[in-house]
Design a protein around this motif. Structure first.
Motif, mmCIF file in Angstrom:
data_model
loop_
_atom_site.group_PDB
_atom_site.id
_atom_site.type_symbol
_atom_site.label_atom_id
_atom_site.label_comp_id
_atom_site.label_asym_id
_atom_site.label_seq_id
_atom_site.Cartn_x
_atom_site.Cartn_y
_atom_site.Cartn_z
ATOM 1 N N VAL A 1 0.823 -1.213 0.000
ATOM 2 C CA VAL A 1 0.000 0.000 0.000
ATOM 3 C C VAL A 1 0.858 1.265 0.000
ATOM 4 N N GLN A 2 1.868 1.302 0.851
ATOM 5 C CA GLN A 2 2.659 2.518 1.030
ATOM 6 C C GLN A 2 3.896 2.590 0.128
ATOM 7 N N GLY A 3 4.307 1.463 -0.419
ATOM 8 C CA GLY A 3 5.533 1.422 -1.202
ATOM 9 C C GLY A 3 5.273 1.427 -2.689
ATOM 10 N N GLN A 4 6.239 0.909 -3.394
ATOM 11 C CA GLN A 4 6.157 0.826 -4.842
ATOM 12 C C GLN A 4 6.779 -0.486 -5.299
ATOM 13 N N GLU A 5 6.428 -0.886 -6.501
ATOM 14 C CA GLU A 5 7.003 -2.111 -7.044
ATOM 15 C C GLU A 5 8.413 -1.826 -7.546
ATOM 16 N N VAL A 6 9.328 -2.699 -7.222
ATOM 17 C CA VAL A 6 10.707 -2.597 -7.689
ATOM 18 C C VAL A 6 11.067 -3.905 -8.385
ATOM 19 N N THR A 7 11.972 -3.819 -9.349
ATOM 20 C CA THR A 7 12.368 -4.992 -10.127
ATOM 21 C C THR A 7 13.847 -5.266 -9.952
ATOM 22 N N PHE A 8 14.175 -6.491 -9.591
ATOM 23 C CA PHE A 8 15.559 -6.926 -9.449
ATOM 24 C C PHE A 8 15.932 -7.790 -10.643
ATOM 25 N N THR A 9 17.178 -7.653 -11.087
ATOM 26 C CA THR A 9 17.726 -8.508 -12.130
ATOM 27 C C THR A 9 18.940 -9.205 -11.547
ATOM 28 N N GLN A 10 18.974 -10.509 -11.728
ATOM 29 C CA GLN A 10 20.017 -11.339 -11.125
ATOM 30 C C GLN A 10 20.640 -12.214 -12.211
ATOM 31 N N GLU A 11 21.983 -12.212 -12.275
ATOM 32 C CA GLU A 11 22.677 -13.106 -13.202
ATOM 33 C C GLU A 11 22.560 -14.523 -12.666
ATOM 34 N N THR A 12 22.127 -15.436 -13.530
ATOM 35 C CA THR A 12 21.963 -16.813 -13.083
ATOM 36 C C THR A 12 23.092 -17.705 -13.578
ATOM 37 N N SER A 13 23.640 -17.399 -14.757
ATOM 38 C CA SER A 13 24.753 -18.196 -15.258
ATOM 39 C C SER A 13 25.438 -17.468 -16.408
ATOM 40 N N THR A 14 26.689 -17.821 -16.629
ATOM 41 C CA THR A 14 27.446 -17.324 -17.766
ATOM 42 C C THR A 14 28.096 -18.528 -18.425
ATOM 43 N N ALA A 15 27.934 -18.628 -19.724
ATOM 44 C CA ALA A 15 28.507 -19.757 -20.451
ATOM 45 C C ALA A 15 29.013 -19.273 -21.811
ATOM 46 N N PHE A 16 29.984 -19.966 -22.323
ATOM 47 C CA PHE A 16 30.515 -19.628 -23.635
ATOM 48 C C PHE A 16 29.573 -20.162 -24.703
#
Length: 117
Positions: free
Chosen positions: A17-32
């Motif tokens: 109610v009092q806040g706002q929506e925030v979006t997180f981005t997270q690296e899950t893997s790195t591959a060649f």
């Protein structure tokens, strides 16, 4: 329902109610990727509701907490933000510098997240 579970529910309601929506981005893997001839990073995103605030002057030490850092009181989400994630708030992308779960009796009620632009 335990007290911690009730507090978690109330905190989520207030932050919605009092806040706002925030979006997180997270690296899950790195591959060649041989086809592209370069490393490819996979990411996942998740959202939560939170309230943003500034640090007080006496909390800013210039090292751990720097001028311009903000903190986010985030509802307990299924995914946990970690250092190095990014967080989009009001069109600005911040880097997660620290995460402190508030968890009396072992149930996470909120996360206190330090963010840096």
């Amino acid at each position: 329902m335990s007290l911690s579970t009730a507090l978690k529910s109330v905190a989520a309601q207030i932050l919605t109610v009092q806040g706002q929506e925030v979006t997180f981005t997270q690296e899950t893997s790195t591959a060649f990727d041989a086809g592209k001839g370069k490393n490819v990073t996979e990411t996942t995103t998740f959202t939560g509701n939170g309230v943003v605030d500034k640090y007080k002057r006496d909390e800013i030490d210039g090292t751990v907490i720097q001028t311009g850092d903000i903190f986010l009181v985030l509802e307990a989400t299924d995914e946990v933000p970690v250092n190095g994630d990014t967080c989009a708030i009001d069109g600005i992308t911040y880097r997660v510098m620290g995460v402190l779960p508030v968890s009396p009796a072992g149930t996470v009620i909120i996360y206190e997240v330090q963010l840096r632009a």
